[in-house]
Enzyme design. Structure first.
Site, mmCIF file in Angstrom:
data_model
loop_
_atom_site.group_PDB
_atom_site.id
_atom_site.type_symbol
_atom_site.label_atom_id
_atom_site.label_comp_id
_atom_site.label_asym_id
_atom_site.label_seq_id
_atom_site.Cartn_x
_atom_site.Cartn_y
_atom_site.Cartn_z
ATOM 1 N N CYS A 26 0.836 -1.202 0.137
ATOM 2 C CA CYS A 26 0.117 0.003 -0.035
ATOM 3 C C CYS A 26 0.947 1.071 -0.070
ATOM 4 O O CYS A 26 2.068 1.212 -0.529
ATOM 5 C CB CYS A 26 -0.951 0.036 1.323
ATOM 6 S SG CYS A 26 -0.118 -0.067 2.935
ATOM 7 N N HIS A 545 21.635 24.323 45.614
ATOM 8 C CA HIS A 545 21.666 24.240 47.226
ATOM 9 C C HIS A 545 21.227 25.546 47.559
ATOM 10 O O HIS A 545 21.745 26.809 47.433
ATOM 11 C CB HIS A 545 23.145 24.330 47.741
ATOM 12 C CG HIS A 545 23.432 24.206 49.234
ATOM 13 N ND1 HIS A 545 22.816 25.087 50.347
ATOM 14 C CD2 HIS A 545 23.620 22.906 49.902
ATOM 15 C CE1 HIS A 545 23.081 24.606 51.513
ATOM 16 N NE2 HIS A 545 23.539 23.284 51.360
#
Length: 623
Positions: A26, A545
């Site tokens: 296809c 931090h």
């Protein structure tokens, strides 16, 4: 690797020549009927660089390739030659599987697919000519009496008006009978006197006391398929009783004498009325529940494509156009689904970081925009899952809107952006054109936006980068905080200031939110929530931090929205902290942001901005 070599490898990996009954293609798949699927080397097939995916049904083995599928299939057929009859291995009757409703349904789908796949180029070619012809008609480019006008019309009508001839050939190949005898059946259905009798409403023709109705079988589908199917058994019956010495002379004659009357009296009228019933029934379905049906069809179309069932809708669409003058059932919603895939794939392209992946997404997105969605479906959205969900939602939204606006197309062609002119009627109505345009744009926007919003693993791997790209790549880290940029040397903590932990920068925050600076995952989240370690998809290890000595608070004034091991995406909110209370308690909020594995990289460039937001680049890592 050249196409011939690829074809030879595919033949080998599906079990060799003797394992192949039939092969065809296809628009995106090579389809095989095999004697024994246990002989297929699936892993070897998947490792071929042209293969996107494989798909199996109870009666077919499918290799999804995308572009060049027709070229590869031709090479395979050239190597195989005529194998259909020689290689078919009849199964012993005692091993015959039990007939089930599911099995019958799968056989019907497989039969429709096998018959329609080979004629797709003719149908799409004629359909595209209908697009051109509709533009010629609407804009009055040529007068109706001109040669250009007439020839364009003839080309556009050819594959549809004479569809029984095309179907006769493909049906004969599917049912393993002589193609030219099947063409004779189509010739009878398209006999000028039969068509003229139907047009003039003549009474039925008397054939030895039996009525043969005059009916127009041009552009019909079911009559010729049923007739060739019957011919298959009549041909076998005649072969059993006719002496071999007489076969060349009388075989085809006897088959036609038996088949044609049954066809004209029973099968062709039955097929005609079934087609009429289906086309009218689909219109009534959309009149009754259009938006719901449209949303379901467009939304679930990717799943329909994956199973190959979209070929089952093709005959209904063609029949509806020829019977009613339009299709409002399949083609518009297939187009909307393709646009939804386009939107999702383009959003994935923006999210991708690796150049090679971006290139693949761009090419498959363009392919979907032009009507071939399977490369992107199998290669990107299905693999990543959430983009597929976004495309399905976008398709459903677009399908609902399109059905509500009474969308319809007036010609059959591939559901791509090039099909838009087929939504303009020859009478000049633009209502359906505006319907597909509005619904298509909304579909693109919804699927694109949802894909950007959804969080998912892009599954990018460093081994997907070529050596040149890897050696020259730079990696960006965005600011995890909004605030003022400070040099790491200004941090009053020697561990950070002397870059013992890693190289980086510091930010004095003006907002108490930590954002994800890149796509990656949380490698560690301290139980006090004052610090978090992140690892990017490219391997950068980053420590954030929040403030100095804030570990003493044991998590007070901090709220985490992630945990260790979570996937993160740039801009995600990771941690929220109370700036006011932290300041009131005397804590320094200067936040170090350092790359702990900096020795793995050539250099780290720091932004020259003094004020920064989470939308700005903070660091650039040079590999």
């Amino acid at each position: 690797m050249d196409n011939k070599k690829l074809a030879e490898q595919i033949i080998e990996f599906v079990g060799g020549k003797n394992n192949i009954i039939r092969v065809w293609n296809c628009m995106t798949r090579i389809r095989f009927n095999l004697n024994d699927e246990k002989l297929v080397q699936i892993d070897n097939i998947k490792n071929l660089n042209i293969v996107i995916n494989i798909q199996t049904t109870p009666s077919q083995f499918q290799i999804i390739i995308g572009k060049n599928v027709d070229v590869i299939t031709k090479e395979i057929n050239t190597i195989l030659g005529n194998i259909t009859k020689e290689n078919y291995i009849s199964k012993p009757q005692h091993n015959k599987p039990k007939i089930t409703l599911k099995g019958v349904f799968n056989n019907i789908i497989e039969t429709i697919t096998s018959i329609f796949s080979p004629i797709l180029p003719a149908i799409i070619g004629a359909g595209m000519m209908k697009v051109i012809f509709s533009l010629i008609t609407i804009f009055n480019c040529f007068p109706p009496t001109s040669g250009v006008f007439q020839i364009c019309k003839w080309i556009g009508d050819s594959a549809f008006y004479f569809l029984p001839f095309l179907l006769a050939v493909s049906s004969a190949r599917k049912f393993n009978v002589n193609e030219f005898v099947a063409l004779c059946l189509a010739g009878v259905l398209m006999a000028p006197n039969l068509l003229a009798g139907a047009e003039n409403n003549l009474p039925s023709l008397n054939f030895i006391g039996l009525a043969v109705p005059y009916m127009n079988y041009s552009a019909s589908i079911i009559p010729i398929i049923l007739s060739v199917f019957l011919m298959r058994y009549i041909d076998k019956f005649v072969t059993l009783f006719l002496p071999k010495i007489l076969t060349p002379i009388f075989q085809s004659l006897i088959v036609l004498i038996i088949t044609v009357p049954i066809m004209l009296i029973i099968l062709a009228p039955l097929g005609f009325y079934i087609g009429e019933f289906l086309s009218k029934g689909l219109i009534n379905l959309f009149n009754f529940s259009g938006p719901i049906a449209g949303g379901l069809l467009a939304g679930f179309n990717p799943l329909i494509v994956m199973t190959g069932m979209h070929y089952a809708f093709m005959p209904a669409a063609i029949q509806s156009i020829e019977t009613n003058g339009f299709d409002n059932f399949w083609l518009p919603f297939a187009l909307i689904s393709n646009l939804a895939q386009t939107g999702a794939i383009m959003a994935v392209m923006l999210k991708y970081k690796i150049k090679q992946n971006k290139s693949i997404a761009l090419s498959t997105g363009i392919s979907a925009f032009f009507g071939i969605s399977e490369p992107g479906l199998y290669g990107i959205t299905l693999k990543l899952k959430k983009p597929l969900y976004a495309a399905m939602i976008g398709g459903a939204v677009g399908g609902i809107i399109a059905a509500f606006l009474n969308v319809k197309t007036y010609a059959f062609t591939a559901p791509s952006i090039f099909a838009l002119p087929t939504y303009l009627s020859e009478q000049g109505s633009k209502q359906a054109f505006y319907a597909i345009l509005i619904s298509g744009i909304i579909t693109l926007i919804v699927s694109f936006a949802l894909t950007l919003i959804f969080k998912f693993d892009l599954q990018e791997r460093r081994d997907n980068i070529n050596e040149e790209e890897a050696s020259e790549a730079s990696l960006d880290i965005y600011a995890p905080l909004n605030g003022k940029v400070e040099t790491i040397k200004n941090v009053p903590d020697t561990t950070f200031a002397e870059e013992i932990i890693g190289k980086g920068v510091a930010i004095y925050p003006t907002q108490g939110i930590v954002y994800a600076p890149f796509d990656g995952e949380v490698s560690v989240l301290f139980h006090t929530k004052h610090a978090i370690g992140l690892t990017s998809q490219s391997g950068i290890e980053l420590l954030i931090h929040i403030g100095l000595e804030t570990v003493e608070l044991e998590g007070k004034y901090f709220e985490a929205f992630v945990k260790a091991g979570d996937k993160i995406y740039k801009g995600d909110k990771l941690i929220e902290f109370d700036i006011t209370n932290l300041k009131n308690h005397g804590y320094n909020l200067l936040t170090p942001i350092v790359i702990t594995n900096h020795k793995e990289y050539k250099s780290i460039e720091i932004t020259d901005m003094s004020e920064i937001t989470n939308q700005d680049k903070l660091l650039t890592v040079i590999k």
